[in-house]
Structure formats: structure tokens, C-alpha cells
Design a protein around this motif. Structure first.
Motif, mmCIF file in Angstrom:
data_model
loop_
_atom_site.group_PDB
_atom_site.id
_atom_site.type_symbol
_atom_site.label_atom_id
_atom_site.label_comp_id
_atom_site.label_asym_id
_atom_site.label_seq_id
_atom_site.Cartn_x
_atom_site.Cartn_y
_atom_site.Cartn_z
ATOM 1 N N LYS A 61 0.838 -1.196 0.000
ATOM 2 C CA LYS A 61 0.000 0.000 0.000
ATOM 3 C C LYS A 61 0.875 1.250 0.000
ATOM 4 C CE LYS A 61 -3.860 2.047 2.594
ATOM 5 N NZ LYS A 61 -4.767 1.866 3.763
ATOM 6 N N THR A 65 1.302 4.322 -2.893
ATOM 7 C CA THR A 65 1.203 5.744 -2.558
ATOM 8 C C THR A 65 2.438 6.505 -3.046
ATOM 9 O OG1 THR A 65 -0.157 5.290 -0.606
ATOM 10 C CG2 THR A 65 0.998 7.392 -0.649
ATOM 11 N N ASP A 171 -4.310 0.306 10.794
ATOM 12 C CA ASP A 171 -4.674 1.268 9.749
ATOM 13 C C ASP A 171 -4.391 2.711 10.162
ATOM 14 O OD1 ASP A 171 -5.452 -0.768 8.103
ATOM 15 O OD2 ASP A 171 -7.568 -0.665 8.634
ATOM 16 N N GLY A 172 -4.852 3.108 11.345
ATOM 17 C CA GLY A 172 -4.640 4.474 11.799
ATOM 18 C C GLY A 172 -3.169 4.801 12.004
ATOM 19 N N ALA A 175 -1.329 5.113 8.685
ATOM 20 C CA ALA A 175 -1.637 6.340 7.959
ATOM 21 C C ALA A 175 -0.846 7.522 8.526
ATOM 22 C CB ALA A 175 -3.132 6.625 8.012
ATOM 23 N N GLU A 176 -0.788 7.613 9.853
ATOM 24 C CA GLU A 176 -0.063 8.719 10.478
ATOM 25 C C GLU A 176 1.438 8.595 10.235
ATOM 26 O OE1 GLU A 176 -1.617 11.153 11.617
ATOM 27 O OE2 GLU A 176 -3.635 10.396 11.977
ATOM 28 N N SER A 178 3.075 6.944 7.749
ATOM 29 C CA SER A 178 3.449 7.150 6.352
ATOM 30 C C SER A 178 3.303 8.623 5.962
ATOM 31 C CB SER A 178 2.614 6.259 5.427
ATOM 32 O OG SER A 178 1.229 6.470 5.602
ATOM 33 N N ALA A 179 2.225 9.283 6.433
ATOM 34 C CA ALA A 179 2.036 10.702 6.112
ATOM 35 C C ALA A 179 3.150 11.554 6.710
ATOM 36 C CB ALA A 179 0.675 11.179 6.615
ATOM 37 N N SER A 194 -0.856 12.073 -1.217
ATOM 38 C CA SER A 194 -2.070 11.857 -0.436
ATOM 39 C C SER A 194 -3.303 12.238 -1.223
ATOM 40 C CB SER A 194 -1.996 12.662 0.869
ATOM 41 O OG SER A 194 -1.898 14.043 0.586
#
Length: 576
Positions: A61, A65, A171-172, A175-176, A178-179, A194
Motif C-alpha cells: 500500500k 502511494t 490502519d490508523g 496512515a499517520e 506514512s504521512a 495523499s
């Protein structure tokens, strides 16, 4: 000045990190940066170590991205990655799980061994960040990821972004993490990536972990004869779900807590039960929340520390103050949340305060015991029902007793968990050796059904074991039929308690070492499923022993041979 983007309070960062990241992302979004990547592409190498497929899925994933932004990504399974490359990497993003007793996943074992040795290469000039997957219910939480993170730094690497530890939910935190990392690597491109991801990936539809399928139970019966063990064959219907699976995958099942225990727990709490917030949003009466949404069957160091802050218990105070690993393990074993509530009362202000210290009730993963080619529209499980007595209470596994005792008339929520790390050989002529005592037989029932349905010509060899032949011969009729029709070329069984001397599958492997070596020389794939703490280690030791003896190798040469089997995907394990 732009208002900071609020990072959720439960995001896996310190307060300082949350404030910094919120301000940083707000500046990016409001700076008027055009949605066009500029400058040279940023090289990023993604490495993953995965036991059940979760880390691999997150790595892929992340790769997708990165491809949308101004990055030049590579992705590698740690099993196939050359550690000598570490010195020349620019930016490293590592995702790894931990399994068993704090061990690295199989695919990362060799990399981990070299990294922790004196032969590890220097990493001066390399920027890195680590996402560690784990479960705080186990003592060595996220140990492999923590060791990677600290070792990278000691070898001269620079931490690009703080390590994030995922406690079951991924998941949460993913996301944090990788961002945050991408925003530092290439700020403008992070916005592009994103935004692109949001446009290219619509909201998830269909049944999944977040939206489990309510599956009718078609069959549910005990495979054992009279005796101590209880192992259920459970068949679920997938009709209308559009779910699909392959032999080697797992099925996630959402359990339901024991209502009587929930009632006793509520009665022991110092407040009047009302509505409480749910882990995924919304609210429900406390009783419903504790039955369906919160974990009340596991206690660990983290939970006890929070409980002790609200309790006047001198014992808990001394336990927390001493912070002794053995004392923690001894106290937590055989106890549940109800024991804390009854034996060490705590002063919670209300239901919301109480559930704030609890973790979400998680699904359990079970190796699938069927091939979709043999059972269209169905998925089968082979589940050991866990029951025991401790501290004056009858207890059991939350999910296994739910399936055995409390699922009648219900439609348990299920989902498919893909496991690409445990697949049959692509070529049907490849010989297959399977070692699966107890419920470890599950995926091998699926493998045998699959091999027969596809007309695979390669020979199959199964090692199975259990305490007693009379009561514990799981799927006896099916397995003996496979022997008769040639699907099973060899079938070796260890009944550990049927004679004075205990015999296990690893003993049979050594006894049949010459032929086992011959199969490996013929290109056989070797599979293991079952208990990680003892059986899998004993089988691994027996495999090394067989290879050393019958291959005329030193211990070091045998270790190298086994390592090569793993790299060739010919030594695969589904252990728990």
C-alpha cells in the motif's frame, strides 16, 4: 498563520510530535504548493518482514502511494534483501511484525540475525523510519521493530521519523506514520501522493475486516472422541458475500464475550451502568459494549498500570513499582479483567472512564481448513476449544468458546485474511511435505483438497500428531482415503501418549531423515503449521539435524541450506 491540522489524540505519537505534525501538514496544505511534483525523484526503499501477510499488505500500500508522488520507490521482502545494500540506501522505510516469544517473522530472521551481529554494515548517511506491528497482550511487544530501530541508529543511521508501534490495530497508525515520513522526505510530493491516493482509491466496499460478513454456521461438531481434547470442525456459508479465498489464507472471526461474566463485571463496578462510547465511534449501553466491543479477557502490564492509578490495592501498587517481568507474567497468567474488578476494586467515575482503559475486542485469525474448489460457497475451520480452571474460575478462549458454546442461532462476523506467505507451489509437480500436529492440520486439509482438485502430480507427505489415536485422530476418514487413492504418498503419525515413550512429529522426521532429505533434493516445499513456542522450534531443529546428517554438512552449512530454502519460498510456516 494556518490553523494546525488536528492529529487524533489516539494517534501513536507523543503530544509534541502531534503538535509538530499538525502544524507541518497545515503549512503544506495552505501554502499554495501546486499539485505537481518538482525536483529530482526521492529514492525510498521499503522493506517488510511479514508472518501472516499484514506487514506485506501495508508495504505494498505504501509503495502504491509513493508511486503517485515524486518518489522513486523500491519494495523488498526482507527474506530476499541483501543487507550489504544498507550502506548505499538513502531513505529506508521498514515495516515488520513480531511473533512468538519476541522473535522476528520468518522472512526477516536472517536479516535480523546479521543486523544484530558484528558483521552488520554501517549505515552512515542513511535515513530510516520503522513501523512495528505487535500486540501489547504479549510480553515482548513490537520487539523486532524496536530492535531494528535502535540497531539502525547505533550503526550510524539517522531517524527520519519516530518509530510507530501498532498495538493490533494498524490502519490508523500506518496512515499517520506514512504521512509524517513522506511529509519530511518530500513535502510537496506528500500532498500530491495523499491527494492522488484519495482520488484513486475509493472508499472500501464489500465485506472486510472493517465490515465483516454475517455468516450462517452450516456445521459445528467435535472432531475428537471421548477424552480431554475438544476440536471443532466449523463450516461457514459465504453465499452472497462475494468473499473469496485461497488455500493458505486465514479467516477472521469476531467473538462475543460471555454475558454472565459481563454481568458479574458490571456488578463489581462502582458506578451505575449507562451508555458508553464505542471504540469505532457511536455509543451503546455498557452491557452491550462489553459483550460485543471491548476486550475483557486479557490483562497486561499496560492495563494494570492504568487500573492501579484508580485502585487503592497495595498489591497492585507494589507490582507496578517493582516492574519485574517475571512478576508481571506470573500475575497476568490465568487472570482476566473480572479478577481485577473483584480482587482489586478501582474507583472509576463512570462508564466512559472505565472503557477508556480497555482495548477493542479483536477478531481471531484461524487457518482455513478447506479449498474453495472442494467446497464452493463455504469456508471451513478446525478450532481447538480452549477451556481451563484457574484461581477458582472456569475459563476459556474468548473466540473458541464462543464458537463452541455461544454461536448457535447467530451469524458470526467473518472476513478473509490473505496470506501470500503460505501458498502451495505454483507448479503442481513440486513435491510437498507438510508438518501439522493438532489443529496444525487445518491448512494441510485445504492443501490436500486443492492438490486433488487441481490434479497436481507432485507427491504429498503429511506428518500429523496428537496425544491418542483413539480420540484425537482428526479427519481420520478423509486422510486415510487420501492414502488409499494416492493423494497422500506418505502419511506419518505420532501418537505422543499411546506408549511409554513420548513420540512427536519431529521424532518421526529424524527417523525418516534419509527419505526427507531425498524429497528436499527433489525440490520439495516444506510447510509447518501449529504451535510456535515449542513444536515449530523442535521441527526446525529436526530439519537442521536431518539436513546436516543426510546432506553430510556441518552445522553452519545446514543453517545456510535452510536459509536458502526460505529464500526460495520452500520453507514456509504458519505458526502461532
Amino acid at each position: 498563520m494556518a490553523s494546525p491540522i488536528k492529529i487524533p489524540d489516539d494517534a501513536p505519537f507523543t503530544p509534541e510530535q502531534r503538535v509538530w505534525l499538525g502544524q507541518f501538514l497545515a503549512k503544506l496544505v495552505t501554502s499554495g504548493t501546486p499539485a505537481v511534483a518538482s525536483g529530482p525523484a526521492v529514492p525510498v526503499t521499503i522493506l517488510f518482514g511479514s508472518q501472516t501477510g499484514t506487514a506485506e499488505g501495508l508495504a505494498k500500500k505504501l509503495f502504491k502511494t509513493l508511486k503517485k508522488g515524486n518518489f522513486e520507490p523500491e519494495i523488498h521482502d526482507l527474506a530476499a534483501y541483501d543487507p550489504a545494500r544498507l550502506t548505499s540506501e538513502k531513505n529506508l522505510m521498514v515495516i515488520t511484525s513480531t511473533y512468538g516469544d519476541g522473535e522476528p517473522p520468518d522472512s526477516a530472521a536472517d536479516f535480523h540475525s546479521l543486523l544484530m551481529s558484528d558483521a552488520a554494515p554501517r549505515m552512515d548517511g542513511v535515513s530510516f523510519t520503522v513501523l512495528a506491528l505487535g500486540d501489547s497482550g504479549y510480553p515482548d511487544f513490537c520487539k523486532c521493530g524496536i530492535e531494528f530501530d535502535t540497531r539502525f541508529e547505533s550503526l550510524g543511521g539517522s531517524r527520519l521519523f519516530p518509530r510507530v508501534d501498532c498495538d493490533v490495530e494498524v490502519d490508523g497508525p500506518f496512515a499517520e506514520w506514512s504521512a509524517g515520513a513522506l511529509a519530511i522526505l518530500a513535502p510537496a510530493s506528500a500532498v500530491v501522493a495523499s491527494n492522488g491516493a484519495a482520488q484513486a482509491e475509493p472508499a472500501e466496499t464489500g465485506y472486510s475486516k472493517k465490515n465483516p460478513f454475517p455468516s450462517p454456521v452450516l456445521q459445528n461438531f467435535n472432531l475428537n472422541g471421548p477424552g480431554q481434547k475438544e476440536t471443532h470442525h466449523i463450516a461457514f456459508s459465504l453465499d452472497g458475500s462475494e468473499l473469496s479465498y485461497e488455500a493458505g489464507d486465514a479467516l477472521g472471526v469476531y467473538p462475543v464475550n460471555v454475558p454472565e461474566v459481563v454481568d458479574e463485571l458490571i456488578a463489581a463496578l462502582p458506578f451505575k451502568a449507562g451508555n458508553v462510547p464505542l471504540p469505532d465511534g457511536g455509543e451503546a449501553p455498557l452491557r452491550e459494549a462489553l459483550i460485543h466491543h471491548y476486550d475483557i479477557g486479557t490483562i497486561n502490564k499496560s492495563l494494570i498500570q492504568k487500573w492501579q492509578q484508580r485502585s487503592g490495592s497495595p498489591f497492585l501498587r507494589s507490582l507496578v513499582a517493582a516492574d519485574d517481568k517475571k512478576a508481571w507474567d506470573d500475575f497476568c497468567w490465568g487472570r482476566d479483567l473480572i479478577d481485577l474488578a473483584v480482587d482489586h476494586p478501582a474507583d472509576f467515575s463512570d462508564g466512559e472512564d472505565f472503557v477508556s482503559i480497555l482495548k477493542k475486542l479483536q477478531p481471531r485469525l484461524y487457518s482455513i481448513a478447506s479449498s474453495p474448489k472442494a467446497h464452493p460457497g463455504e469456508v471451513h475451520l478446525c478450532v481447538a476449544i480452549v477451556r481451563y480452571n484457574s484461581y477458582g474460575r472456569k475459563r476459556g478462549g474468548i473466540c473458541s468458546t464462543f464458537l463452541a458454546d455461544r454461536s448457535k442461532g447467530l451469524k458470526p462476523g467473518v472476513f478473509v485474511h490473505s496470506n501470500n506467505a503460505f501458498r502451495l507451489p505454483a507448479k503442481g509437480e513440486t513435491p510437498v511435505i507438510m508438518v501439522g500436529p493438532g489443529t496444525g492440520i487445518a491448512p494441510f486439509r485445504a492443501f490436500l483438497e486443492e492438490r486433488k482438485a487441481t490434479g497436481a502430480t507432485g507427491p504429498n507427505w503429511l506428518f500429523f500428531g496428537n496425544p491418542y489415536r483413539a480420540s484425537d485422530f482428526l479427519y481420520e476418514d478423509e486422510l486415510t482415503a487420501y492414502q488409499k487413492d494416492g493423494t497422500l504418498k506418505r502419511f506419518d503419525v505420532a501418537w505422543s501418549r499411546d506408549q511409554k515413550e513420548k513420540i512427536y512429529v519431529q521424532n518421526l522426521m529424524v527417523q525418516q531423515g534419509a527419505e526427507l532429505w531425498s524429497w528436499l533434493q527433489d525440490g520439495a516445499a516444506f510447510y509447518v503449521c501449529g504451535d510456535a513456542s515449542r513444536m515449530a522450534k523442535d521441527v526446525d531443529q529436526a530439519l537442521h539435524q536431518v539436513i546436516a546428517k543426510h546432506g553430510n554438512m556441518s552445522d553452519e552449512e545446514a543453517t545456510a541450506y535452510v536459509s536458502n530454502l526460505k529464500k526460495e519460498k520452500r520453507y514456509l510456516r504458519d505458526v502461532y
